[in-house]
Enzyme design. Structure first.
Site, PDB file in Angstrom:
ATOM      1  N   TYR A   1      -1.690  -1.034  11.092  1.00  0.00           N
ATOM      2  CA  TYR A   1      -1.991  -1.549   9.738  1.00  0.00           C
ATOM      3  C   TYR A   1      -0.834  -1.219   8.801  1.00  0.00           C
ATOM      4  CZ  TYR A   1      -3.485  -1.055   4.913  1.00  0.00           C
ATOM      5  OH  TYR A   1      -3.532  -1.094   3.543  1.00  0.00           O
TER       6      TYR A   1
ATOM      7  N   LEU B   1     -13.417   6.721   1.806  1.00  0.00           N
ATOM      8  CA  LEU B   1     -14.230   7.801   1.244  1.00  0.00           C
ATOM      9  C   LEU B   1     -15.296   7.334   0.268  1.00  0.00           C
ATOM     10  CD1 LEU B   1     -14.739  10.875   0.971  1.00  0.00           C
ATOM     11  CD2 LEU B   1     -13.079  10.859  -0.901  1.00  0.00           C
TER      12      LEU B   1
ATOM     13  N   LYS C   1       2.262  -3.663   6.692  1.00  0.00           N
ATOM     14  CA  LYS C   1       2.677  -3.602   5.288  1.00  0.00           C
ATOM     15  C   LYS C   1       4.196  -3.390   5.192  1.00  0.00           C
ATOM     16  CE  LYS C   1      -1.432  -3.986   3.418  1.00  0.00           C
ATOM     17  NZ  LYS C   1      -1.841  -5.222   2.734  1.00  0.00           N
TER      18      LYS C   1
ATOM     19  N   SER D   1       0.824  -1.205   0.000  1.00  0.00           N
ATOM     20  CA  SER D   1       0.000   0.000   0.000  1.00  0.00           C
ATOM     21  C   SER D   1       0.854   1.249   0.000  1.00  0.00           C
ATOM     22  CB  SER D   1      -0.894  -0.009   1.247  1.00  0.00           C
ATOM     23  OG  SER D   1      -1.465   1.265   1.463  1.00  0.00           O
ATOM     24  N   ALA D   2       0.340   2.321  -0.551  1.00  0.00           N
ATOM     25  CA  ALA D   2       1.026   3.624  -0.523  1.00  0.00           C
ATOM     26  C   ALA D   2       1.212   4.105   0.911  1.00  0.00           C
ATOM     27  CB  ALA D   2       0.209   4.641  -1.303  1.00  0.00           C
TER      28      ALA D   2
END
Ligand code: WQD
Length: 336
Positions: A148, A199, A152, A124-125
């Site tokens: 979280y 979002l 990663k 993930s970014a």
């Protein structure tokens, strides 16, 4: 020879399974349905005409994972399975570290014992943390601001160390930016349990009347309109990136971190208005305080994926909102 997809019934996993099948790959899914539903298998079959082999199992159950490798001829793994809610990870760190890290260790041990040394990992970014300048580029230092994100960062390190110890491994670390949208059919899409953290599913539920109002977390950031900017990428573009990554993995060894993003930033209000065009009516929102841990802007330098995988995102923000609206319109109560 088959591709094992862990978490293959999930949002990104299911879209990736569809593209793998339609590219002629044999797919085996392992999923414990902790954040997905068995109905997804029916939807994948409706889209592709093929029902992938399913093992309902938890990666923490190593004998169950061993059984998959003993019964199936797995040549590579795409590893999606893991908990992924930032806020929840702050409340439940032990559960996040155990589930995501130990689950990955069990998977890799089983892969090694069965001679399968090719893995594409769903990173993930978020690993770019809060101290790197945008656009984020693969060589930048990684860090995290929540459990979280740390899972990663740690799993990227574990997989990189695995290659250092055994150069027969192929490890691809795909760093997703913000995947949204849905398959054109409207049969699969983002179907989170409970109140959405992210979002777009939140906007979609306001648009369909399930939630009353969107809270925009801050409008005083140093961005085009003061609201948070992110690199939204269509989930089908993301899925196609996995297809390119798995083909690369099958013919290479080594470790590569690769951004999967568009390289473009879009603000909260810009995407809200794009979704209003897609659904044909206004969406109720209010400005709320900033959310802890959020950064102002996050978007990718997407050049490495183009150079290395000959992949780039092609779908637009309009495509993402149109397909996202189509999915929730056809599945107002999610997949049942
Ligand atoms: C996007 C923007 C919010 C909700 C996270 C993880 C990432 C990945 C995707 C799992 C931000 C704003 C949001 C709302 C809002 N996770 N927002 N109101 O935080 O960029 O990324 O989810 O794979 O690893 O870090 O995504 O969708 O939560 O937020 O104003 O109700 O929308 O402040 O600017 P995020 P997001």
């Amino acid at each position: 020879m088959a591709i094992l997809v862990t978490g293959g019934a999930g949002f990104i996993g299911s879209h990736t399974v569809v593209e793998l099948i339609q590219a002629g790959k044999e797919v085996v899914i392992v999923d414990n349905f902790s954040n997905s539903k068995p109905e997804v298998l029916n939807r994948i079959e409706k889209i592709t005409g093929i029902r992938p082999i399913l093992y309902q199992a938890d990666l923490l159950d190593k004998p169950a994972i061993d059984k998959i490798f003993e019964e199936q001829n797995i040549e590579a793994v795409i590893h999606f399975a893991g908990f992924k809610a930032v806020g929840e990870s702050v409340q439940k760190p032990l559960e996040y570290y155990h589930n995501n890290i130990t689950g990955t260790l069990m998977l890799c041990q089983s892969m090694r014992e069965h001679g399968c040394k090719k893995i594409v990992f769903s990173s993930s970014a978020t690993v770019y943390g809060m101290n790197n300048p945008v656009p984020f580029k693969e060589g930048m230092p990684t860090s995290a601001t929540n459990p979280y994100g740390y899972t990663k960062v740690m799993i990227e390190q574990i997989l990189s160390d695995l290659y250092v110890a055994d150069k027969e491994w192929s490890v691809i670390l795909l760093r997703y930016f913000n995947p949204i949208g849905a398959h054109e059919s409207g049969l699969i899409g983002e179907d989170p349990n409970g109140i959405p953290n992210n979002l777009l599913p939140y906007i979609a539920q306001v648009a369909i009347g399930k939630l009353p109002c969107l809270s925009v977390f801050g409008d005083d950031y140093d961005t085009v309109d003061g609201t948070g900017v992110r690199d939204y990428i269509h989930v089908v573009d993301l899925a196609l990136g996995h297809l390119k990554a798995i083909d690369y993995s099958l013919s290479h060894t080594g470790v590569e971190a690769i951004n999967l993003g568009t390289g473009n930033g879009t603000s909260v209000l810009q995407i809200l208005h794009a979704f209003e065009k897609a659904c044909g009516h206004s969406i109720n929102y209010k400005i709320a305080p900033r959310r802890a841990g959020d950064i102002a802007s996050c978007y990718a330098d997407a050049s490495k994926a183009k150079e290395m995988l000959d992949w780039e995102a092609t779908r637009t923000i309009e495509d993402m909102c149109r397909t996202g609206w189509n999915f929730i319109s056809k599945n107002p109560n999610g997949l049942e």
